[in-house]
Design a protein around this motif. Structure first.
Motif, PDB file in Angstrom:
ATOM      1  N   UNK A  92      -5.051  21.157  18.609  1.00  0.00           N
ATOM      2  CA  UNK A  92      -4.296  21.974  17.658  1.00  0.00           C
ATOM      3  C   UNK A  92      -5.235  22.537  16.599  1.00  0.00           C
ATOM      4  N   UNK A  93      -4.744  23.480  15.835  1.00  0.00           N
ATOM      5  CA  UNK A  93      -5.546  24.056  14.757  1.00  0.00           C
ATOM      6  C   UNK A  93      -5.609  23.137  13.548  1.00  0.00           C
ATOM      7  N   UNK A  94      -4.645  22.232  13.455  1.00  0.00           N
ATOM      8  CA  UNK A  94      -4.574  21.306  12.327  1.00  0.00           C
ATOM      9  C   UNK A  94      -3.749  20.097  12.720  1.00  0.00           C
ATOM     10  N   UNK A  95      -4.110  18.930  12.195  1.00  0.00           N
ATOM     11  CA  UNK A  95      -3.281  17.731  12.322  1.00  0.00           C
ATOM     12  C   UNK A  95      -2.931  17.242  10.922  1.00  0.00           C
ATOM     13  N   UNK A  96      -1.655  17.028  10.671  1.00  0.00           N
ATOM     14  CA  UNK A  96      -1.221  16.442   9.407  1.00  0.00           C
ATOM     15  C   UNK A  96      -0.470  15.153   9.703  1.00  0.00           C
ATOM     16  N   UNK A  97      -0.733  14.139   8.883  1.00  0.00           N
ATOM     17  CA  UNK A  97      -0.148  12.822   9.098  1.00  0.00           C
ATOM     18  C   UNK A  97       0.581  12.384   7.836  1.00  0.00           C
ATOM     19  N   UNK A  98       1.805  11.848   7.994  1.00  0.00           N
ATOM     20  CA  UNK A  98       2.592  11.419   6.834  1.00  0.00           C
ATOM     21  C   UNK A  98       3.976  12.060   6.858  1.00  0.00           C
ATOM     22  N   UNK A  99       4.580  12.295   5.743  1.00  0.00           N
ATOM     23  CA  UNK A  99       4.163  11.814   4.444  1.00  0.00           C
ATOM     24  C   UNK A  99       4.442  10.313   4.400  1.00  0.00           C
ATOM     25  N   UNK A 100       3.409   9.537   4.120  1.00  0.00           N
ATOM     26  CA  UNK A 100       3.551   8.087   4.157  1.00  0.00           C
ATOM     27  C   UNK A 100       4.418   7.583   3.013  1.00  0.00           C
ATOM     28  N   UNK A 101       5.208   6.561   3.304  1.00  0.00           N
ATOM     29  CA  UNK A 101       5.988   5.870   2.284  1.00  0.00           C
ATOM     30  C   UNK A 101       5.091   4.805   1.659  1.00  0.00           C
ATOM     31  N   UNK A 102       4.343   5.154   0.603  1.00  0.00           N
ATOM     32  CA  UNK A 102       3.458   4.203  -0.054  1.00  0.00           C
ATOM     33  C   UNK A 102       2.035   4.709  -0.148  1.00  0.00           C
ATOM     34  N   UNK A 103       1.264   4.086  -1.021  1.00  0.00           N
ATOM     35  CA  UNK A 103      -0.098   4.519  -1.310  1.00  0.00           C
ATOM     36  C   UNK A 103      -1.056   4.281  -0.153  1.00  0.00           C
ATOM     37  N   UNK A 104      -1.960   5.240   0.025  1.00  0.00           N
ATOM     38  CA  UNK A 104      -3.124   5.052   0.880  1.00  0.00           C
ATOM     39  C   UNK A 104      -4.399   5.359   0.108  1.00  0.00           C
ATOM     40  N   UNK A 105      -4.365   5.118  -1.206  1.00  0.00           N
ATOM     41  CA  UNK A 105      -5.538   5.307  -2.041  1.00  0.00           C
ATOM     42  C   UNK A 105      -6.450   4.086  -1.962  1.00  0.00           C
ATOM     43  N   UNK A 106      -7.682   4.245  -2.435  1.00  0.00           N
ATOM     44  CA  UNK A 106      -8.708   3.205  -2.488  1.00  0.00           C
ATOM     45  C   UNK A 106      -8.818   2.461  -1.151  1.00  0.00           C
ATOM     46  N   UNK A 107      -8.821   1.130  -1.170  1.00  0.00           N
ATOM     47  CA  UNK A 107      -9.077   0.345   0.037  1.00  0.00           C
ATOM     48  C   UNK A 107      -7.969   0.496   1.075  1.00  0.00           C
ATOM     49  N   UNK A 108      -6.798   0.951   0.662  1.00  0.00           N
ATOM     50  CA  UNK A 108      -5.688   1.105   1.598  1.00  0.00           C
ATOM     51  C   UNK A 108      -6.033   2.022   2.765  1.00  0.00           C
ATOM     52  N   UNK A 109      -6.990   2.927   2.571  1.00  0.00           N
ATOM     53  CA  UNK A 109      -7.366   3.857   3.629  1.00  0.00           C
ATOM     54  C   UNK A 109      -7.890   3.115   4.862  1.00  0.00           C
TER      55      UNK A 109
END
Length: 258
Positions: A92-109
């Motif tokens: 595809x030209x783009x893949x988008x994932x989410x919108x997640x219910x909850x943070x994926x900042x810092x170590x959560x990634x």
């Protein structure tokens, strides 16, 4: 007449989650959408893939939108692999994932199925974005996210992303008029300090329940955690090359072959 971009949509909360339904509606305004997402929640799966069991997928219909949708019995990373190799038959030209219910900042990634799907797309050479809202509730209100999801997506389609990089986008859980804007950040040095609550079953067998607290050890004002705490949408360019390049020169001084 300009051809619409082909956009793959996936997530880790499951294909029926309100977050992905919101993301689908936004992407329908931008391109031609195909959804390949887990048939059940897969949060915290990281970059797991299915190796020793059968993988199933079937076309499903959740609403009357123009998108085509497929549920998958596997992980978020499986969904991207299956989409590219079987369902779409092309990148595809783009893949988008989410919108997640909850943070994926810092170590959560590291643990995130949402971001692992985006990273899997990046490995395939597909521009990719993971979107998350800082609200773990199934009934989270995604209204404030829409403008920012659309804006960032359109910029990526117009300008592209360097190979080996995906975007990790986290959105604060506040009213739209309280969001101050978008801030490009680095990943904060912050992590979970886990504890295990030891319990017993009625039959007397020990089991453990994971708990703990989140600790931010980073006082920088250029991090995703700082941006979110100060009402900004945080955008972190994330790479999946885990090599510590700065240490290679020092490591070569160890004379490991002697």
């Amino acid at each position: 007449m300009n051809k619409k971009p082909l956009i793959l949509v996936t997530n880790d909360d499951g294909i029926s989650a309100p977050g992905i339904r919101t993301l689908i509606s936004i992407m329908n305004e931008i391109g031609d959408v195909v959804v390949v997402a887990p048939n059940s929640p897969q949060s915290g799966m990281g970059h797991a893939i299915t190796l020793d069991s059968t993988l199933f997928s079937e076309e499903v219909h959740f609403d009357d939108g123009p998108q085509k949708e497929y549920s998958c019995s596997g992980t978020p990373a499986d969904c991207v692999k299956l989409a590219v190799r079987q369902i779409l038959g092309r990148k595809p030209d783009l893949c988008v994932s989410g919108i997640n219910h909850g943070s994926n900042a810092s170590i959560n990634v590291i643990y995130s199925g949402t971001m692992s799907a985006a990273i899997e797309a990046g490995i395939e050479g597909i521009p990719a974005i993971g979107f998350s809202l800082l609200d773990y509730s199934w009934n989270a209100n995604f209204e404030a996210s829409k403008t920012y999801v659309s804006t960032i997506t359109k910029h990526v389609l117009e300008r592209g992303i360097p190979e080996g990089i995906v975007l990790n986008v986290n959105i604060p859980n506040i009213e739209k008029d309280l969001i101050k804007g978008i801030k490009v950040c680095r990943q904060a040095k912050a992590n979970w300090v886990e504890e295990f609550d030891k319990r017993k079953t009625p039959q007397g067998k020990d089991y453990y329940w994971l708990s703990g607290k989140f600790v931010n050890l980073d006082g920088g004002e250029d991090t995703d955690e700082w941006a979110l705490a100060n009402n900004f949408v945080a955008v972190v360019p994330t790479q999946f090359d885990l090599t510590a390049h700065d240490f290679i020169k020092d490591l070569n001084t160890w004379n490991l072959n002697e």
